[in-house]
Design a protein around this motif. Structure first.
Motif, PDB file in Angstrom:
ATOM      1  N   TYR A  23      30.240  76.370  89.836  1.00  0.00           N
ATOM      2  CA  TYR A  23      31.069  75.613  89.098  1.00  0.00           C
ATOM      3  C   TYR A  23      31.143  75.807  87.398  1.00  0.00           C
ATOM      4  O   TYR A  23      32.121  76.048  86.800  1.00  0.00           O
ATOM      5  CB  TYR A  23      31.075  74.008  89.393  1.00  0.00           C
ATOM      6  CG  TYR A  23      31.475  73.439  90.648  1.00  0.00           C
ATOM      7  CD1 TYR A  23      32.623  73.824  91.268  1.00  0.00           C
ATOM      8  CD2 TYR A  23      30.419  72.777  91.483  1.00  0.00           C
ATOM      9  CE1 TYR A  23      32.917  73.627  92.597  1.00  0.00           C
ATOM     10  CE2 TYR A  23      30.883  72.441  92.854  1.00  0.00           C
ATOM     11  CZ  TYR A  23      31.739  72.757  93.329  1.00  0.00           C
ATOM     12  OH  TYR A  23      32.203  72.342  94.600  1.00  0.00           O
ATOM     13  N   ARG A  68      38.911  74.371  90.555  1.00  0.00           N
ATOM     14  CA  ARG A  68      40.142  74.741  91.013  1.00  0.00           C
ATOM     15  C   ARG A  68      41.186  74.652  89.917  1.00  0.00           C
ATOM     16  O   ARG A  68      41.963  75.623  90.278  1.00  0.00           O
ATOM     17  CB  ARG A  68      40.556  73.891  92.024  1.00  0.00           C
ATOM     18  CG  ARG A  68      39.839  73.931  93.339  1.00  0.00           C
ATOM     19  CD  ARG A  68      40.707  73.482  94.606  1.00  0.00           C
ATOM     20  NE  ARG A  68      40.850  72.120  94.428  1.00  0.00           N
ATOM     21  CZ  ARG A  68      39.902  71.078  94.830  1.00  0.00           C
ATOM     22  NH1 ARG A  68      38.795  71.489  95.344  1.00  0.00           N
ATOM     23  NH2 ARG A  68      40.180  69.925  94.566  1.00  0.00           N
ATOM     24  N   THR A  79      43.996  73.340  89.223  1.00  0.00           N
ATOM     25  CA  THR A  79      45.114  72.677  89.620  1.00  0.00           C
ATOM     26  C   THR A  79      45.843  71.419  89.076  1.00  0.00           C
ATOM     27  O   THR A  79      46.780  71.191  89.265  1.00  0.00           O
ATOM     28  CB  THR A  79      45.483  73.103  91.293  1.00  0.00           C
ATOM     29  OG1 THR A  79      44.507  71.959  91.794  1.00  0.00           O
ATOM     30  CG2 THR A  79      45.212  74.462  91.796  1.00  0.00           C
TER      31      THR A  79
END
Ligand SMILES: [Zn+2]
Length: 248
Positions: free
Chosen positions: A86, A132, A134
């Motif tokens: 991450y 991610r 998003t």
């Protein structure tokens, strides 16, 4: 984990790196959050040498499989394998990176001597959402903070009145009480944010993303202010890295 059964001095666990700091010439202390061993502080030897393979793995926000050797006074990280990097995804996005910093700082405070399974799950989910890329990082952060505080025993409410349970939505919110208060219970000093702000806070607490992402900038700013104040009220200290978060 049947540690006592085997009288083992070493165990393996998934772990999120919350923070690291220097120790001596070449070592670091790594602060991990684990699902079933709580918050773990362990020495990673030699990781500040350029030849160290462990060094790049044991960076903040990394999810690793760590082998921890439990010593009398000091725990030692003997191995760490990367599960999900991450940290790599987050350094590329400044807003997400500052949000992740605030999350791990709060996670460290909330897991000092708590059962950590729920906190681990929440932090893992939020870091994955940031990586991610998003969703708006600010919304991910505020949703994480509300849910982490709820898991720590301070559940807010933005629907029913937090004091008497009268069904909402209610116009006023109160920081020390943790959310919506009805006209009967409303203490002096309660705020009356826009109804859209209370709706956003409720959506963030429930993880209702379609509702949360429809919120306008004013509601987002007011919701972030409430979350920051609620956090500070319970932690009884400022969260330094929250100041660096850029709100959209
Ligand atoms: Zn009430």
């Amino acid at each position: 984990m049947p540690r006592s059964t085997f009288a083992s001095t070493s165990y393996r666990t998934p772990a999120i790196v919350l923070r690291t700091y220097k120790l001596g010439e070449a070592d670091r202390i790594i602060v991990f959050l684990t699902p079933s061993h709580g918050q773990v502080r362990a020495v990673a030897k030699g990781v500040r040498r350029t030849s160290s393979k462990l060094g790049a793995t044991l960076e903040p926000f990394m999810l690793v499989d760590a082998q921890i050797s439990t010593g009398r006074s000091l725990h030692i990280v003997t191995q760490a394998q990367l599960r999900t990097p991450y940290g790599q995804a987050l350094v590329a996005d400044y807003r997400a990176y500052t949000c992740a910093h605030a999350m791990v700082e709060v996670a460290e405070h909330l897991t000092e001597d708590e059962d950590t399974a729920a906190q681990y799950r929440l932090l893992h989910g939020a870091l994955a959402a940031l990586a991610r890329g998003t969703k708006d990082p600010s919304l991910v952060l505020d949703s994480y903070l509300l849910r982490a505080l709820a898991a720590a025993g301070w559940p807010p409410s933005f629907a029913a009145c937090v004091r008497c349970g009268a069904p909402g939505p209610h116009r006023a919110v109160n920081v020390p009480l943790g959310g919506s208060v009805c006209p009967e219970c409303r203490p002096a000093g309660s705020a009356s944010p826009a109804p859209a702000t209370v709706d956003l806070l409720d959506a963030l607490l429930r993880g209702d993303w379609s509702r949360a992402e429809a919120a306008e900038p004013q509601a987002r700013a007011q919701a972030a202010a409430f979350v920051g104040n609620y956090l500070q009220w319970h932690l009884e200290r400022a969260v330094k890295s929250l100041k660096h978060v850029e709100r959209a």
